[in-house]
Scaffold this active site. Structure first.
Site, short mmCIF file in Angstrom:
data_model
loop_
_atom_site.label_atom_id
_atom_site.label_comp_id
_atom_site.label_asym_id
_atom_site.label_seq_id
_atom_site.Cartn_x
_atom_site.Cartn_y
_atom_site.Cartn_z
N GLY A 206 0.82 -1.20 0.00
CA GLY A 206 0.00 0.00 0.00
C GLY A 206 0.87 1.26 0.00
O GLY A 206 2.06 1.21 0.29
N CYS A 207 0.25 2.39 -0.33
CA CYS A 207 1.01 3.63 -0.45
C CYS A 207 1.53 4.12 0.90
O CYS A 207 2.74 4.37 1.06
CB CYS A 207 0.17 4.69 -1.14
SG CYS A 207 -1.48 4.94 -0.45
N PHE A 208 0.66 4.28 1.89
CA PHE A 208 1.11 4.67 3.22
C PHE A 208 2.06 3.62 3.79
O PHE A 208 3.05 3.95 4.45
CB PHE A 208 -0.07 4.87 4.17
CG PHE A 208 -0.54 6.30 4.28
CD1 PHE A 208 0.35 7.32 4.57
CD2 PHE A 208 -1.87 6.62 4.12
CE1 PHE A 208 -0.07 8.64 4.69
CE2 PHE A 208 -2.31 7.93 4.24
CZ PHE A 208 -1.41 8.94 4.52
N ALA A 209 1.75 2.35 3.53
CA ALA A 209 2.60 1.26 4.05
C ALA A 209 4.01 1.37 3.50
O ALA A 209 4.99 1.15 4.23
CB ALA A 209 2.00 -0.09 3.69
N ALA B 73 5.61 4.18 2.41
CA ALA B 73 6.30 5.34 2.98
C ALA B 73 6.70 5.11 4.43
O ALA B 73 7.82 5.46 4.84
CB ALA B 73 5.39 6.57 2.88
#
Length: 320
Positions: free
Chosen positions: A131-134, A136
């Protein structure tokens, strides 16, 4: 030359894949799948693709070498259950269906964060894109986890409106987003379990992540700040990160202040570390649609097929 198909090509991540793969030297776009826009050219849905890709969207998938799934969460399992995919086809899922449990039929999805799983990704036939937040947050914390320097983490992160997907929602309208920010899914974001699964696997201590995500008044990009306590000195921490990412072409550890524009329109992650007393803050920034989704998916494809990791991903940030 490998043939490629994209399921859900008319969404944000799917169309971003079209933009990347249209210029990738080793692939040929074979079909773009969409039930809702079948028969319509992708360039009519996204006018910026006029002259770049004129393929008509279709609801009839074909057999290809590489298949990207760009479907809403929990829809990838349904699609794979209802359609026949050759066992030799490389399947890369950009949803969250296989990030926690990678087993599906005779496929075992490898977690696709190249900075920690490059060896496992080489030759893989099934990849679960993070995932994107994951992405970063993990890149900001993994070096600390491996050294046993994590326990209680407090993270805030702000994301652009494209992170919410293409379907219109009250909180994605311009009139709501413009000059506005808000917190959402406080302490309950769906990426927390994914992050902890990877951090716990590399740490001797039990880790607790307190994550507060924010909606930003911009289209794309993610900026996170993670606060932890440690007595380790700043120069040692900085060197720890530089060593950890020495062979990671898309991760840059900076000793200067970072900002979002350094990464927007690229597959890069930039990291900066600050320290006051025994409190350390790790900042990280990525483009949610590239390193947080489609760019990382192409990076995973390159690794799986034995190509240069950078192939098709030498992108320039938008400075102003």
């Amino acid at each position: 030359m490998k043939t490629v198909g994209i399921i859900g090509a008319n969404g944000y991540t799917g169309s971003e894949l079209v933009r990347l793969l249209a210029f990738h030297p080793n692939v040929s776009l074979c079909f773009l799948y969409s039930r809702s826009n079948s028969g319509t050219k992708i360039s009519e849905v996204y006018p910026d693709l006029e002259g770049v890709c004129e393929i008509a969207l279709t609801d009839r998938p074909e057999e290809v070498d590489v298949l990207f799934l760009c479907l809403p969460h929990k829809e990838s399992q349904n699609w794979l259950s209802q359609n026949t995919v050759n066992d030799e086809t490389l399947v890369i899922d950009l949803g969250n269906d296989f990030r926690l449990d990678g087993k599906f039929g005779n496929r075992n999805f490898i977690y696709g964060l190249p900075e920690i799983n490059k060896k496992q990704l080489s030759g893989a036939k099934s990849i679960a894109n993070p995932g994107c937040f994951a992405t970063a947050i993990q890149l900001a914390l993994l070096p600390l986890a491996e050294k046993g320097l994590l326990n209680e983490i407090f993270t805030t992160g702000i994301t652009g409106s494209t992170g919410a997907g293409q379907s219109p929602q009250p909180t994605t309208h311009f009139t709501w987003r413009n000059d506005n920010i808000s917190a959402y899914k406080t302490l309950t974001h769906q990426h927390v379990d994914e992050i902890l699964q990877q951090l716990d696997a590399r740490s001797s201590d039990k880790i607790n992540l307190n994550f507060v995500p924010w909606r930003g008044d911009f289209a794309r990009g993610i900026f996170t700040s993670s606060t932890v306590k440690t007595d380790t000195e700043l120069p040692e921490i900085q060197q720890l990160f530089k060593d950890f990412y020495a062979d990671a072409p898309f991760v840059k550890v900076s000793e200067k202040a970072i900002d979002l524009k350094q990464v927007v329109n690229t597959n890069r992650c930039v990291i900066q570390i600050e320290k006051c007393g025994n409190v350390t803050v790790v900042h990280s920034a990525i483009d949610n649609l590239l390193k947080g989704a489609s760019g990382q998916a192409v990076q995973n494809m390159n690794i799986a097929l034995g190509w240069d990791e950078n192939l098709g991903l030498n992108l320039k940030p938008i400075a102003f």
